[in-house]
Design an enzyme around this catalytic site. Structure first.
Site, PDB file in Angstrom:
ATOM      1  N   ALA A  25       0.805  -1.229   0.000  1.00 18.02           N
ATOM      2  CA  ALA A  25       0.000   0.000   0.000  1.00 18.02           C
ATOM      3  C   ALA A  25       0.834   1.272   0.000  1.00 18.02           C
ATOM      4  CB  ALA A  25      -0.935  -0.008   1.211  1.00 18.02           C
ATOM      5  N   ASN A  26       2.088   1.186  -0.437  1.00 10.16           N
ATOM      6  CA  ASN A  26       2.925   2.391  -0.456  1.00 10.16           C
ATOM      7  C   ASN A  26       2.936   3.087  -1.812  1.00 10.16           C
ATOM      8  OD1 ASN A  26       4.369   0.482  -1.838  1.00 10.16           O
ATOM      9  ND2 ASN A  26       6.288   0.764  -0.728  1.00 10.16           N
ATOM     10  N   GLY A  28       0.783   3.164  -6.066  1.00  9.85           N
ATOM     11  CA  GLY A  28      -0.217   2.646  -6.984  1.00  9.85           C
ATOM     12  C   GLY A  28      -1.600   2.458  -6.392  1.00  9.85           C
ATOM     13  N   ILE A  29      -2.292   1.411  -6.853  1.00 13.17           N
ATOM     14  CA  ILE A  29      -3.667   1.198  -6.397  1.00 13.17           C
ATOM     15  C   ILE A  29      -3.720   0.818  -4.921  1.00 13.17           C
ATOM     16  CG2 ILE A  29      -4.451   0.576  -8.714  1.00 13.17           C
ATOM     17  CD1 ILE A  29      -4.623  -2.320  -7.790  1.00 13.17           C
ATOM     18  N   GLY A  30      -2.654   0.217  -4.398  1.00 10.71           N
ATOM     19  CA  GLY A  30      -2.628  -0.108  -2.976  1.00 10.71           C
ATOM     20  C   GLY A  30      -2.670   1.145  -2.119  1.00 10.71           C
ATOM     21  N   TYR A 177       3.664 -13.969 -15.038  1.00  8.94           N
ATOM     22  CA  TYR A 177       2.711 -13.068 -14.386  1.00  8.94           C
ATOM     23  C   TYR A 177       1.283 -13.582 -14.571  1.00  8.94           C
ATOM     24  CZ  TYR A 177      -0.032  -8.876 -13.386  1.00  8.94           C
ATOM     25  OH  TYR A 177      -0.955  -8.000 -12.874  1.00  8.94           O
TER      26      TYR A 177
END
Length: 298
Positions: A25-26, A28-30, A177
């Site tokens: 969560a540091n 982008g979407i996080g 991926y």
């Protein structure tokens, strides 16, 4: 621009007295998911890079006025770190209501985790599989609770290659991926099936997966070509805030209180590939994952 942005989470649900963990969560979407949930309740930012995580958390605290945005060290490429994170969390917190398995790697050159797992499989699937296992009883005690697994449309191109899970015989970083994102969908499906099977009453513990969309983020940092394409076609990509909408939706939307084992995109149900609906593969992947991690999860 409005078309590219996709669906929006319109829920105003509050999370007072509730706890959410978001991995990766540091940025982008996080980070945007954490920003939204911080307006609703307590958020644990679980990241490998503590400096970046503290900077993100500080920004979110200042913006939302919520001081309950807490940074914890978590390296999903190391099972020792995952176990230490879970141990500390369980010692400090009595409840966990939302677990968002968001962190991921994409297009990595061939490499392995600290435990010898191929990096995509190890971080995107096995790391979150172990984390969920370690926190499961806490989630159950806190019911109603939700697990949200961030997968991808790329799961359509994946397959579970049990004969070469770690890519030692052949390796393509794009396909690796895709394989790991398919594993996310299958894990969600099997987890929901097992949890539902233990209770005949109203579902109070749910697990759902999602595709966030094509998002302009740091996820493609391992590919120079993809970074160039992302820059050229940025107008056609979602912003991280737009990409976080389905994660937030799966975490808080009231209409999903009893919905489990599903796959979402743009805040609505989405099509799952035939391989993502293969229950026998899901069961086998569960068993193999437990064996690789040295755990018993019945």
């Amino acid at each position: 621009r409005r078309y590219v942005a996709g669906g929006q989470c319109k829920s105003t649900a509050r999370l007072e007295g509730k706890v959410a963990i978001i991995t990766g969560a540091n940025t982008g979407i996080g980070k945007e998911t954490a920003r939204d949930l911080a307006r609703r309740g307590k958020v644990i930012v679980a990241c490998r890079d503590i400096a970046k995580a503290e900077a993100a958390a500080s920004e979110i605290r200042a913006e939302t006025g919520n001081q309950q945005v807490i940074v914890k060290k978590l390296d999903l490429a190391d099972t020792k770190s995952i176990r230490e994170f879970a141990e500390k969390f369980l010692a400090e917190e009595k409840e966990l209501h939302i677990l968002i398995n968001n962190a991921g790697v994409m297009l990595c050159p061939y490499s392995k985790t600290a435990d010898g797992f191929e990096m995509h499989l190890g971080v995107n699937h096995l790391g979150h599989f172990l984390l969920t296992f370690l926190l499961l009883e806490c989630l159950k005690r806190s019911a109603p609770a939700r697990i949200v697994n961030v997968s991808s449309l790329a799961h359509h191109g994946g397959r579970i290659r049990f004969h070469d899970l770690h890519g030692e015989k052949s390796y393509n970083r794009g396909l690796a991926y895709c394989h790991s994102k398919l594993a996310n969908v299958l894990f969600t499906r099997e987890l929901a099936r097992r949890l539902q099977g233990k209770s005949q009453r109203r579902v109070e513990f749910t697990a759902n997966a999602l595709h966030p969309g094509s998002v302009h983020s740091e996820l493609v940092r391992h590919s120079f070509v993809m970074m160039c394409l992302w820059k050229i076609f940025s107008f056609f990509l979602k912003t991280p805030q737009e990409g976080a909408q389905t994660s937030v939706y799966c975490a808080v939307a009231e209409e999903l209180d009893s919905v489990t084992g599903q796959y979402f995109s743009d805040c609505q149900p989405a099509y799952v590939s035939p391989r993502g609906r293969d229950d026998e593969t899901a069961k086998k992947l569960w068993s193999v994952s437990c064996e690789l991690l040295g755990i018993q999860w019945d």
